[in-house]
Motif scaffolding. Structure first.
Motif, mmCIF file in Angstrom:
data_model
loop_
_atom_site.group_PDB
_atom_site.id
_atom_site.type_symbol
_atom_site.label_atom_id
_atom_site.label_comp_id
_atom_site.label_asym_id
_atom_site.label_seq_id
_atom_site.Cartn_x
_atom_site.Cartn_y
_atom_site.Cartn_z
ATOM 1 N N SER A 77 0.857 -0.973 -0.005
ATOM 2 C CA SER A 77 0.055 -0.805 -0.070
ATOM 3 C C SER A 77 1.160 1.003 0.031
ATOM 4 O O SER A 77 1.934 1.474 -0.008
ATOM 5 C CB SER A 77 -0.659 -0.068 1.230
ATOM 6 O OG SER A 77 -1.592 -0.901 0.994
ATOM 7 N N GLY A 78 0.759 2.414 0.708
ATOM 8 C CA GLY A 78 1.835 3.771 0.752
ATOM 9 C C GLY A 78 1.330 4.346 -1.222
ATOM 10 O O GLY A 78 1.714 5.622 -0.660
ATOM 11 N N ALA A 79 0.542 4.378 -1.717
ATOM 12 C CA ALA A 79 0.046 4.696 -2.579
ATOM 13 C C ALA A 79 -0.379 5.977 -2.652
ATOM 14 O O ALA A 79 -0.159 7.281 -3.010
ATOM 15 C CB ALA A 79 -0.142 4.230 -4.247
ATOM 16 N N VAL A 80 -1.668 6.142 -1.859
ATOM 17 C CA VAL A 80 -2.475 7.538 -2.052
ATOM 18 C C VAL A 80 -1.947 8.420 -1.069
ATOM 19 O O VAL A 80 -2.135 9.231 -0.591
ATOM 20 C CB VAL A 80 -3.977 6.639 -1.523
ATOM 21 C CG1 VAL A 80 -5.218 8.249 -0.771
ATOM 22 C CG2 VAL A 80 -4.655 6.241 -2.407
ATOM 23 N N GLY A 81 -1.360 7.629 -0.095
ATOM 24 C CA GLY A 81 -0.569 8.297 1.436
ATOM 25 C C GLY A 81 0.225 8.968 0.562
ATOM 26 O O GLY A 81 1.063 10.108 1.240
ATOM 27 N N ILE A 158 3.171 -5.477 -6.136
ATOM 28 C CA ILE A 158 1.831 -5.565 -5.888
ATOM 29 C C ILE A 158 0.660 -4.366 -5.401
ATOM 30 O O ILE A 158 0.757 -3.979 -4.270
ATOM 31 C CB ILE A 158 0.624 -6.860 -5.959
ATOM 32 C CG1 ILE A 158 1.615 -8.309 -6.751
ATOM 33 C CG2 ILE A 158 -0.614 -6.295 -6.327
ATOM 34 C CD1 ILE A 158 1.171 -9.484 -6.693
ATOM 35 N N ASN A 159 -0.257 -3.182 -6.217
ATOM 36 C CA ASN A 159 -1.116 -3.221 -5.113
ATOM 37 C C ASN A 159 -2.311 -3.218 -6.122
ATOM 38 O O ASN A 159 -2.468 -3.025 -7.284
ATOM 39 C CB ASN A 159 -0.317 -1.593 -5.653
ATOM 40 C CG ASN A 159 -1.271 -0.426 -3.883
ATOM 41 O OD1 ASN A 159 -2.531 -1.164 -3.464
ATOM 42 N ND2 ASN A 159 -1.171 0.883 -4.029
ATOM 43 N N GLU A 160 -3.181 -2.496 -5.242
ATOM 44 C CA GLU A 160 -4.671 -2.335 -6.071
ATOM 45 C C GLU A 160 -4.410 -1.328 -7.460
ATOM 46 O O GLU A 160 -3.526 0.268 -7.506
ATOM 47 C CB GLU A 160 -5.698 -1.380 -5.375
ATOM 48 C CG GLU A 160 -7.297 -1.620 -6.028
ATOM 49 C CD GLU A 160 -8.211 -1.708 -4.855
ATOM 50 O OE1 GLU A 160 -8.017 -1.898 -4.465
ATOM 51 O OE2 GLU A 160 -9.048 -2.043 -6.057
ATOM 52 N N ASN A 161 -5.213 -1.307 -8.372
ATOM 53 C CA ASN A 161 -5.194 -0.291 -9.567
ATOM 54 C C ASN A 161 -6.626 0.566 -9.124
ATOM 55 O O ASN A 161 -7.319 1.076 -9.347
ATOM 56 C CB ASN A 161 -5.383 -0.816 -10.812
ATOM 57 C CG ASN A 161 -4.776 -0.165 -11.883
ATOM 58 O OD1 ASN A 161 -4.625 1.368 -11.323
ATOM 59 N ND2 ASN A 161 -4.901 -0.034 -12.797
ATOM 60 N N ASP A 162 -5.494 1.823 -8.010
ATOM 61 C CA ASP A 162 -6.591 2.693 -7.565
ATOM 62 C C ASP A 162 -7.338 3.459 -8.254
ATOM 63 O O ASP A 162 -8.856 4.099 -8.432
ATOM 64 C CB ASP A 162 -5.826 3.500 -6.612
ATOM 65 C CG ASP A 162 -5.994 2.611 -5.316
ATOM 66 O OD1 ASP A 162 -6.618 2.316 -4.839
ATOM 67 O OD2 ASP A 162 -4.551 3.055 -5.013
ATOM 68 N N ALA A 163 -6.331 3.684 -9.268
ATOM 69 C CA ALA A 163 -7.129 4.734 -10.569
ATOM 70 C C ALA A 163 -8.061 4.466 -11.484
ATOM 71 O O ALA A 163 -8.891 5.325 -11.564
ATOM 72 C CB ALA A 163 -6.072 5.392 -11.613
ATOM 73 N N GLY A 172 -11.092 -3.692 -2.518
ATOM 74 C CA GLY A 172 -11.091 -2.228 -1.500
ATOM 75 C C GLY A 172 -10.002 -2.387 -0.431
ATOM 76 O O GLY A 172 -9.743 -1.151 -0.360
ATOM 77 N N ASP A 173 -8.999 -2.863 -0.301
ATOM 78 C CA ASP A 173 -8.175 -2.704 0.727
ATOM 79 C C ASP A 173 -6.674 -4.000 0.347
ATOM 80 O O ASP A 173 -7.076 -4.974 -0.329
ATOM 81 C CB ASP A 173 -8.273 -3.031 1.876
ATOM 82 C CG ASP A 173 -8.778 -4.530 3.257
ATOM 83 O OD1 ASP A 173 -8.291 -5.478 2.224
ATOM 84 O OD2 ASP A 173 -10.018 -4.251 2.946
ATOM 85 N N ASN A 174 -5.981 -3.924 0.573
ATOM 86 C CA ASN A 174 -4.706 -4.936 -0.023
ATOM 87 C C ASN A 174 -4.598 -5.963 0.966
ATOM 88 O O ASN A 174 -4.320 -7.163 0.452
ATOM 89 C CB ASN A 174 -3.218 -3.588 0.017
ATOM 90 C CG ASN A 174 -3.185 -3.077 -1.068
ATOM 91 O OD1 ASN A 174 -3.675 -3.378 -2.075
ATOM 92 N ND2 ASN A 174 -2.055 -2.203 -1.497
ATOM 93 N N ASP A 175 -5.091 -6.013 2.191
ATOM 94 C CA ASP A 175 -5.367 -7.096 2.441
ATOM 95 C C ASP A 175 -6.353 -8.426 2.600
ATOM 96 O O ASP A 175 -5.540 -9.385 1.993
ATOM 97 C CB ASP A 175 -5.972 -7.361 5.008
ATOM 98 C CG ASP A 175 -5.575 -6.029 4.960
ATOM 99 O OD1 ASP A 175 -4.253 -5.355 4.852
ATOM 100 O OD2 ASP A 175 -5.969 -4.973 5.239
HETATM 101 N N1 GLU Z 1 -4.076 1.151 -2.183
HETATM 102 C C1 GLU Z 1 -3.955 1.666 -1.770
HETATM 103 C C2 GLU Z 1 -2.684 2.548 -2.097
HETATM 104 O O1 GLU Z 1 -2.179 1.871 -2.085
HETATM 105 C C3 GLU Z 1 -4.383 1.358 -0.079
HETATM 106 C C4 GLU Z 1 -5.422 0.672 0.210
HETATM 107 C C5 GLU Z 1 -5.248 -0.440 1.286
HETATM 108 O O2 GLU Z 1 -4.766 0.738 2.871
HETATM 109 O O3 GLU Z 1 -5.337 -1.481 1.905
HETATM 110 O O4 GLU Z 1 -2.492 3.692 -1.044
#
Ligand code: GLU
Length: 288
Positions: A77-81, A158-163, A172-175
């Motif tokens: 995670s961490g992309a939005v942050g 790997i991360n979710e493709n939030d865009a 919803g979440d990376n868990d």
């Molecule tokens: N895909 C979101 C991100 O990288 C995080 C989702 C999550 O916190 O699990 O910021």
């Protein structure tokens, strides 16, 4: 005694066979293929800036596993942050979070690429949605790509493709994403790293009496009810981590929730040490 204290007792004292816990820790230690999930708090500082110190620590821990010949897939995670910190903007809408993710994701990957360079290791980025996981053809392609990268000694990140992950495409979440990936690529272990040390009998950030739960097996229902009480809303949180670890355990693989700041956290797991909370694999026999 309060209901919460009763539940805490039930979670801790339910007879989990000590041998089964030892066996699960040994199974975790000998895993050839490990999925490691790191959350936003494990990668950013209080001002939401990407913390290179935290990121380097995670990469050092992963390098410890790779040095032992294990294959590692990272779900980060961490992309939005990181995006938030990068442009100094606190998002108010989903669209703004999505936009921030695209800023942070590239910064995140650049930082991983530099950090893994210290070990002469290459990284690869995979951005996924629920649709990709649900569709067998797409999932086969993802799995083939990951297998090829692992054969090449590259670390898939790997991360979710939030865009593009609007409501119906959102994981919803990376868990959840990390447990699906761990099961889909037939991993041997899922380690979920978090800013708390594991699963506690209360919320350790607010409750001084909260105790770490070593192992989860047939005390799962008691643990889940504690988690339901102590969890706060939003993405992630302990509830989704517990669900993810439980899901993989139902597929015969141990799941461990552990502290990202704990020294040598992954090496210690590979040494069968007692680290964080382990979810015992369920192998179709009454071995919990
Ligand atoms: N895909 C979101 C991100 O990288 C995080 C989702 C999550 O916190 O699990 O910021």
């Amino acid at each position: 005694m309060s209901d919460a204290a009763d539940a805490g007792d039930a979670a801790n004292t339910a007879a989990i066979d000590a041998d089964a816990v030892t066996a699960a820790r040994e199974q975790a230690a000998t895993a050839d293929r490990v999925v490691v999930k790191a959350g936003t708090n494990s990668l950013t500082d209080d001002e939401s800036n990407l913390s290179l110190q935290k990121l380097d620590k995670l990469v050092d821990d992963i390098a410890d596993l790779r040095d032992r010949g294990k294959q590692v897939v990272l779900v980060s995670s961490g992309a939005v942050g990181a995006g938030k910190g990068r442009i100094g903007y606190e998002e108010e809408t989903v669209e703004e979070s999505q936009a921030l993710s695209t800023i942070g994701q590239s910064q995140l990957m650049a930082a991983y690429s530099d950090s893994f360079d210290r070990y002469d290791t290459k990284v690869a980025q995979l951005l996924l949605t629920q649709h990709d996981l649900d569709n067998p053809d797409r999932f086969t392609n993802i799995r083939n790509t990951i297998e090829t990268l692992l054969e090449w000694g590259v670390v898939p990140i790997i991360n979710e493709n939030d865009a593009i992950a609007t409501e119906e495409l959102r994981i919803g979440d990376n868990d959840r994403l990390s447990s699906s990936v761990a099961i889909g690529i037939e991993s041997d272990l899922l380690v979920t790293l978090t800013d708390v040390g594991g699963v506690y009998t209360g919320n350790p950030k607010t409750d001084d009496d909260a105790e770490l739960i070593d192992a989860v097996g047939r005390n799962y229902d008691a643990v889940q009810s504690i988690v339901d009480e102590s969890a706060t809303g939003g993405f992630g949180g302990i509830r989704t981590k517990v669900e993810g670890a439980r899901r993989v355990s139902e597929h015969g693989m141990p799941g461990i929730i552990a502290g990202s700041t704990a020294p040598d956290v992954l090496a210690r797991i590979a040494d069968s040490e007692t680290v964080g909370t382990i979810f015992l694999p369920i192998n179709g026999t009454d071995n919990e």
